[in-house]
Structures are given as C-alpha cells and as structure tokens.
Design a protein around this motif. Structure first.
Motif, mmCIF file in Angstrom:
data_model
loop_
_atom_site.group_PDB
_atom_site.id
_atom_site.type_symbol
_atom_site.label_atom_id
_atom_site.label_comp_id
_atom_site.label_asym_id
_atom_site.label_seq_id
_atom_site.Cartn_x
_atom_site.Cartn_y
_atom_site.Cartn_z
ATOM 1 N N ASP A 216 0.834 -1.205 0.000
ATOM 2 C CA ASP A 216 0.000 0.000 0.000
ATOM 3 C C ASP A 216 0.868 1.254 0.000
ATOM 4 O O ASP A 216 2.074 1.208 0.219
ATOM 5 N N ASP A 217 0.225 2.380 -0.213
ATOM 6 C CA ASP A 217 0.941 3.660 -0.263
ATOM 7 C C ASP A 217 1.055 4.260 1.136
ATOM 8 O O ASP A 217 0.677 5.403 1.380
ATOM 9 N N THR A 218 1.590 3.458 2.056
ATOM 10 C CA THR A 218 1.729 3.918 3.435
ATOM 11 C C THR A 218 3.127 4.461 3.717
ATOM 12 O O THR A 218 3.324 5.244 4.640
ATOM 13 N N CYS A 219 4.102 4.020 2.924
ATOM 14 C CA CYS A 219 5.492 4.442 3.108
ATOM 15 C C CYS A 219 6.251 4.125 1.830
ATOM 16 O O CYS A 219 5.724 3.494 0.910
ATOM 17 N N ASP A 220 7.501 4.567 1.770
ATOM 18 C CA ASP A 220 8.344 4.305 0.599
ATOM 19 C C ASP A 220 9.516 3.390 0.924
ATOM 20 O O ASP A 220 9.997 2.663 0.058
ATOM 21 N N VAL A 221 9.987 3.438 2.175
ATOM 22 C CA VAL A 221 11.120 2.624 2.616
ATOM 23 C C VAL A 221 10.692 1.832 3.845
ATOM 24 O O VAL A 221 10.208 2.407 4.822
ATOM 25 N N VAL A 222 10.867 0.508 3.788
ATOM 26 C CA VAL A 222 10.551 -0.370 4.916
ATOM 27 C C VAL A 222 11.862 -0.902 5.479
ATOM 28 O O VAL A 222 12.652 -1.517 4.751
ATOM 29 N N VAL A 223 12.122 -0.649 6.761
ATOM 30 C CA VAL A 223 13.363 -1.132 7.377
ATOM 31 C C VAL A 223 13.056 -2.218 8.393
ATOM 32 O O VAL A 223 12.058 -2.165 9.115
ATOM 33 N N THR A 224 13.932 -3.214 8.421
ATOM 34 C CA THR A 224 13.781 -4.331 9.344
ATOM 35 C C THR A 224 15.119 -5.055 9.437
ATOM 36 O O THR A 224 16.064 -4.729 8.714
ATOM 37 N N ASP A 225 15.221 -6.026 10.325
ATOM 38 C CA ASP A 225 16.429 -6.834 10.384
ATOM 39 C C ASP A 225 16.458 -7.789 9.202
ATOM 40 O O ASP A 225 15.434 -8.091 8.599
ATOM 41 N N GLY A 226 17.657 -8.277 8.852
ATOM 42 C CA GLY A 226 17.816 -9.110 7.680
ATOM 43 C C GLY A 226 17.113 -10.449 7.763
ATOM 44 O O GLY A 226 16.670 -10.991 6.750
ATOM 45 N N PHE A 227 16.980 -10.992 8.971
ATOM 46 C CA PHE A 227 16.279 -12.268 9.145
ATOM 47 C C PHE A 227 14.813 -12.118 8.750
ATOM 48 O O PHE A 227 14.269 -12.917 7.978
ATOM 49 N N THR A 228 14.188 -11.069 9.274
ATOM 50 C CA THR A 228 12.779 -10.819 8.950
ATOM 51 C C THR A 228 12.613 -10.420 7.496
ATOM 52 O O THR A 228 11.725 -10.920 6.799
ATOM 53 N N GLY A 229 13.481 -9.539 7.012
ATOM 54 C CA GLY A 229 13.377 -9.051 5.637
ATOM 55 C C GLY A 229 13.504 -10.159 4.621
ATOM 56 O O GLY A 229 12.760 -10.198 3.632
ATOM 57 N N ASN A 230 14.418 -11.084 4.850
ATOM 58 C CA ASN A 230 14.603 -12.177 3.909
ATOM 59 C C ASN A 230 13.415 -13.122 3.926
ATOM 60 O O ASN A 230 12.999 -13.643 2.878
ATOM 61 N N ASN A 231 12.824 -13.343 5.102
ATOM 62 C CA ASN A 231 11.623 -14.181 5.180
ATOM 63 C C ASN A 231 10.437 -13.516 4.481
ATOM 64 O O ASN A 231 9.635 -14.196 3.828
ATOM 65 N N VAL A 232 10.317 -12.203 4.614
ATOM 66 C CA VAL A 232 9.267 -11.474 3.904
ATOM 67 C C VAL A 232 9.435 -11.653 2.401
ATOM 68 O O VAL A 232 8.484 -11.965 1.674
ATOM 69 N N LEU A 233 10.662 -11.474 1.939
ATOM 70 C CA LEU A 233 10.960 -11.581 0.514
ATOM 71 C C LEU A 233 10.630 -12.969 -0.021
ATOM 72 O O LEU A 233 9.960 -13.113 -1.056
ATOM 73 N N LYS A 234 11.053 -14.008 0.693
ATOM 74 C CA LYS A 234 10.833 -15.370 0.213
ATOM 75 C C LYS A 234 9.369 -15.787 0.331
ATOM 76 O O LYS A 234 8.876 -16.575 -0.484
ATOM 77 N N THR A 235 8.663 -15.240 1.320
ATOM 78 C CA THR A 235 7.230 -15.510 1.426
ATOM 79 C C THR A 235 6.489 -14.892 0.246
ATOM 80 O O THR A 235 5.603 -15.525 -0.349
ATOM 81 N N MET A 236 6.865 -13.673 -0.110
ATOM 82 C CA MET A 236 6.260 -13.015 -1.275
ATOM 83 C C MET A 236 6.528 -13.810 -2.542
ATOM 84 O O MET A 236 5.634 -14.033 -3.362
ATOM 85 N N GLU A 237 7.774 -14.242 -2.702
ATOM 86 C CA GLU A 237 8.172 -15.006 -3.879
ATOM 87 C C GLU A 237 7.375 -16.308 -3.965
ATOM 88 O O GLU A 237 6.818 -16.651 -5.015
ATOM 89 N N GLY A 238 7.321 -17.021 -2.849
ATOM 90 C CA GLY A 238 6.600 -18.289 -2.822
ATOM 91 C C GLY A 238 5.109 -18.122 -3.056
ATOM 92 O O GLY A 238 4.485 -18.926 -3.758
#
Length: 326
Positions: A216-238
C-alpha cells in the motif's frame, strides 16, 4: 564523477561463465557501456569470446567461490574473482562491482575487503519491491544482517532513502516493519529503533507498517532486520509462484471458454508476473559498502546480467554513494 569502471564477476551465478560473457557482450552491443568502462574479473574465456570482447580488460582469478562457501572463507580466498573485485573497489580501481555469486560471501567481501563507508556501522541488502501505485517500495535489510541493534536501523533508513532517491522518489517516507501499527506493539528492538528514528531530523519517519500493508501507499522505505526481511521476501516469492501455479491448474481443469479466455489474457498475466518479480529491477545493492556493489540473482541469464550492469552504470552516474546522508 571519476571515469566509470564496472567490474563483473565471471564466476558468479548458476549460469557462469557463459551467461556472464554474453551479458557483458549484450551491454557493449547496446552501447550503455564502452569497452574501457568494463572489467571482467576471471579469465575462463574462449579465444573467440576474447576477440568479441576486444579492448575489455580481463583480470585472472584462480580461487573458486561456490554456493557452499561460507561467508568468512572468502576472506582467505584472495585470488577469487569476488575478493579481487571488492579489493579493487577499495582501491578505487573500480567504481562498481557486479556479481551473481554467493550472497553471504559477497556481503562478507564487500564489508571486510572493500570496507564500510565512514559513518555506517552496518551495510545492508537493499532492493526494490512492487507496490499498488506502480512506485517501487524499498526493503532494507533483505537478508544481510540476521541480528541487529537499534542504531543499525538508522543506517538502514539512510541507505534506503538513498536508493529511493536513485529511483526518483523524493522525500521518501520511512517505516519500521512491525506486527502492528500502534506504538505499544512490537518487541524492545523495534520500539528502541522507532524512538531513535523519531529523533532524526533527516529521516521522514512515519512509524510502523505491517507486512500486509507493504504494497500500500503507506510508506516508501521499509526497514527491518535481515532475518525478517529475507523471510518477507521469500514468502512473497513463494506466494506469487503458488498463485500462478494454482491459476494454471485451474485453467487446465476448466472448459474450453475458460481456456480461450486465459489465452486472451496471456500477455496480461505475463505482465503481472513481471510486475511482482523483484528481479525485474536488474539487481540489488549492498549499500553502506565503500563502493557500488550490485548483487545479481543467482540464476541470472545473459539479459539479467546485462540489466545488473546497467543498474550499476546508472548508480555510478547518479553517484549513489554520495546520496547516503552520513
């Protein structure tokens, strides 16, 4: 801006070295890179290809880094293409280095061989995701730092802002990924990081964002730790692959009219797949490193390698590193 010199890791990626050579040739043929702006690190190249790569500098490399190579081992493999490329970044003999190789090893080489930018404690993997308004959403960290401290979020925010500016997003809004948008939600790490970002006048901090609202158009940059960020990325991909698989199966089991409709929508479905594929941006950045370091996807074909080279070239022209507010 000094003369541009972009190095490409000949041995990085599942399809190396052939696709790397073809990707380099594609970049030269499309003339966004000239031969004197390209350096190939690795010399396993046929004589015919060397002729086609006329006037391109080729640097020998012996040690091999595989997907099984541990991140710390790269520091001992000083004659590997990855080590040599990052060493030349440090010496300013390259303005950018591109590799489709082992992500952990590349991050280690970038951080400890090329070194960190002054004022940055933690470099991070920064990439662009699609969003509903066709404006890319920046995710930091996408997998480089599994364990972080609160002040590292300040580094991640500045790195994400610089990349957002590179993608023509002005005054980007920064949010911390959390399990809720309310101030009382989350663990002590995100609460401490939130308090820190609230105090920074150079950060347009807008609070927390939940994973379901990333697009959504709530923000432009999302920051998080790499463990969480990588899980988000792979969940989206899957999830994307699962939806496309189920859609294909449903069409196969349906009647003639459904199949005809799907045939008519084929170009639209292909466009959708490309939109949700973060790899369409050509490459991701390890920002905070003392040099422009681009990570191409491990399964990159020749076109993807060329795209990564183009992204690196644009980052050099933009002088991306100078945009990180130190």
């Amino acid at each position: 801006m000094p003369n541009i010199k972009i190095g490409i890791d000949l041995y990085g990626g599942d399809n190396a070295p052939d696709c790397v050579v073809e990707g380099a040739l594609f970049a030269l043929q499309n003339k966004f890179l000239s031969p004197d702006e390209l350096v190939i690190v690795g010399d396993e190249i046929s004589q015919e290809d060397k002729k086609r790569l006329n006037n391109v500098e080729i640097i020998p490399a012996k040690d091999l880094i595989t997907n099984e190579t541990k991140p710390t081992e790269v520091l001992k493999l000083k004659e590997s293409s990855m080590y040599i490329g990052c060493e030349k970044l440090k010496k300013k003999e390259l303005t950018a280095f591109v590799s489709a190789g082992n992500t952990g090893a590349l991050f280690s080489a970038g951080t400890f061989v090329a070194g960190r930018l002054e004022g940055i404690k933690r470099p991070a993997l920064v990439l662009a995701l699609p969003s509903k308004n066709n404006k890319p959403k920046i995710l930091v960290d996408a997998g480089a730092n599994a364990e972080v401290k609160a002040d590292h979020f300040y580094d991640f925010a500045r790195e994400g802002i610089a990349y957002a500016n590179f993608l023509n997003i002005t005054n980007p809004r920064v949010a911390i990924l959390n399990i809720g948008s309310e101030d009382e939600k989350g663990n002590s790490l995100v609460k401490e990081a939130s308090d820190l970002l609230k105090e920074k006048k150079n950060i347009n901090y807008v609070g927390y964002v939940e994973a379901r609202d990333i697009f959504d158009d709530t923000c432009d940059v999302v920051v998080t730790d790499g463990f969480t960020g990588n899980n988000v990325l792979k969940t989206m991909e899957g999830t994307a692959y699962f939806i496309m698989h189920e859609l294909k199966e449903t069409i196969k089991q349906s009647g003639l009219f459904t199949k005809l409709g799907a045939l008519m929508l084929r170009s639209s479905l292909k466009s959708l797949v490309n939109k949700i594929d973060y790899r369409s941006y050509g490459g991701t950045f390890f920002l905070g490193v003392n040099g422009i370091l681009v990570k191409a996807h491990g399964s990159s074909d020749a076109e993807a390698i060329a795209n990564a080279l183009y992204v690196a070239y644009r980052a050099c022209k933009f002088d991306l590193l100078s945009k990180i507010n130190l």
